[in-house]
Design a protein around this motif. Structure first.
Motif, short mmCIF file in Angstrom:
data_model
loop_
_atom_site.label_atom_id
_atom_site.label_comp_id
_atom_site.label_asym_id
_atom_site.label_seq_id
_atom_site.Cartn_x
_atom_site.Cartn_y
_atom_site.Cartn_z
N PHE A 12 0.84 -1.19 0.00
CA PHE A 12 0.00 0.00 0.00
C PHE A 12 0.87 1.24 0.00
O PHE A 12 1.73 1.41 0.86
CB PHE A 12 -0.90 0.05 1.24
CG PHE A 12 -1.74 1.29 1.32
CD1 PHE A 12 -2.87 1.44 0.53
CD2 PHE A 12 -1.40 2.34 2.16
CE1 PHE A 12 -3.64 2.59 0.59
CE2 PHE A 12 -2.16 3.49 2.23
CZ PHE A 12 -3.29 3.61 1.44
N ALA A 13 0.66 2.08 -0.96
CA ALA A 13 1.34 3.37 -1.03
C ALA A 13 0.27 4.40 -1.39
O ALA A 13 -0.27 4.37 -2.49
CB ALA A 13 2.44 3.36 -2.08
N PRO A 14 -0.09 5.27 -0.44
CA PRO A 14 -1.16 6.24 -0.71
C PRO A 14 -0.85 7.08 -1.94
O PRO A 14 0.27 7.52 -2.14
CB PRO A 14 -1.20 7.11 0.53
CG PRO A 14 -0.25 6.52 1.51
CD PRO A 14 0.53 5.46 0.84
N LEU A 15 -1.86 7.27 -2.76
CA LEU A 15 -1.69 8.02 -4.01
C LEU A 15 -1.73 9.51 -3.80
O LEU A 15 -1.30 10.27 -4.65
CB LEU A 15 -2.78 7.62 -5.01
CG LEU A 15 -2.75 6.17 -5.48
CD1 LEU A 15 -3.97 5.86 -6.31
CD2 LEU A 15 -1.48 5.89 -6.24
N GLY A 16 -2.29 9.98 -2.70
CA GLY A 16 -2.42 11.42 -2.46
C GLY A 16 -3.60 11.99 -3.22
O GLY A 16 -4.65 11.40 -3.29
N THR A 38 -9.70 7.15 -16.44
CA THR A 38 -8.32 7.63 -16.46
C THR A 38 -8.01 8.12 -15.06
O THR A 38 -8.68 9.01 -14.54
CB THR A 38 -8.13 8.77 -17.48
OG1 THR A 38 -8.50 8.30 -18.77
CG2 THR A 38 -6.69 9.24 -17.50
N GLU A 39 -7.01 7.51 -14.44
CA GLU A 39 -6.56 7.90 -13.11
C GLU A 39 -5.28 8.71 -13.26
O GLU A 39 -4.34 8.27 -13.92
CB GLU A 39 -6.31 6.65 -12.27
CG GLU A 39 -5.77 6.96 -10.88
CD GLU A 39 -5.39 5.69 -10.13
OE1 GLU A 39 -5.60 5.67 -8.92
OE2 GLU A 39 -4.89 4.74 -10.75
N LYS A 40 -5.27 9.90 -12.67
CA LYS A 40 -4.07 10.76 -12.71
C LYS A 40 -3.73 11.18 -11.28
O LYS A 40 -4.56 11.75 -10.57
CB LYS A 40 -4.33 12.01 -13.55
CG LYS A 40 -4.48 11.74 -15.02
CD LYS A 40 -4.66 13.03 -15.80
CE LYS A 40 -4.84 12.71 -17.27
NZ LYS A 40 -4.95 13.93 -18.07
N THR A 41 -2.52 10.86 -10.87
CA THR A 41 -1.99 11.28 -9.57
C THR A 41 -0.56 11.76 -9.79
O THR A 41 -0.01 11.55 -10.89
CB THR A 41 -2.00 10.12 -8.55
OG1 THR A 41 -1.03 9.14 -8.96
CG2 THR A 41 -3.37 9.48 -8.41
N PRO A 42 0.07 12.35 -8.80
CA PRO A 42 1.47 12.75 -8.99
C PRO A 42 2.39 11.59 -9.36
O PRO A 42 3.39 11.78 -10.03
CB PRO A 42 1.85 13.35 -7.63
CG PRO A 42 0.57 13.83 -7.06
CD PRO A 42 -0.46 12.83 -7.52
N ARG A 43 2.04 10.38 -8.95
CA ARG A 43 2.89 9.21 -9.21
C ARG A 43 2.57 8.47 -10.50
O ARG A 43 3.41 7.76 -11.02
CB ARG A 43 2.80 8.22 -8.06
CG ARG A 43 3.48 8.68 -6.81
CD ARG A 43 3.71 7.56 -5.85
NE ARG A 43 2.82 6.43 -6.09
CZ ARG A 43 2.19 5.77 -5.15
NH1 ARG A 43 2.35 6.09 -3.91
NH2 ARG A 43 1.39 4.76 -5.46
#
Length: 143
Positions: A12-16, A38-43
């Motif tokens: 588990f690594a939180p996406l923010g 479409t999922e967009k996060t900083p990572r």
């Protein structure tokens, strides 16, 4: 809008902060109409799907699968068990509340669960779905 927080843990690594958007699938099989998220996060930026238009709400499916996967990673529990408890709660329990102008459907999937002592704090989990109007799309999902 996507907002995911939690402790750093194996699996588990939180996406923010980020977004999840729904659109027409660009690579639908056999030319059939389909949807994709479409999922967009900083990572990461990723496409999820395709989902047939005749199926359920892809955003709801994504929300529930993400919740089950993250709970399993954080508790060491079975994602299959957790997924089944989430589905049971959606089909068999819950209540509709009116909170100001909003209509909210609330489900507490582990409230009566025989394994609630092993849920590492998730035994009080509430799934909250803010609805635009009864029978209309979900405006907001919280776990």
């Amino acid at each position: 809008m996507l907002h995911q927080t939690g402790p750093q843990a194996e699996g588990f690594a939180p996406l923010g902060e980020g977004t999840v958007s729904l659109g027409a699938a660009t690579d639908a099989p056999h030319g059939q109409p389909a949807l994709e998220l479409t999922e967009k996060t900083p990572r990461t930026t990723r496409k999820i799907g395709p989902f047939p238009v005749s199926g359920g709400d892809p955003a709801l499916t994504f929300f529930l699968e993400t919740t089950a996967r993250d709970m399993a990673a954080l508790t060491g529990g079975s994602p299959f068990y957790i997924r089944n408890r989430l589905k049971d709660a959606l089909f068999r329990s819950g209540e509709i509340r009116h909170e100001g102008e909003a209509t909210v459907a609330v489900f507490v999937p582990f409230a009566q669960d025989e394994n609630r002592g092993r849920m590492a704090g998730f035994d009080t989990l509430e799934l909250r779905f803010t609805l635009d109007d009864p029978g209309r799309p979900i405006r907001r999902m919280l776990a």
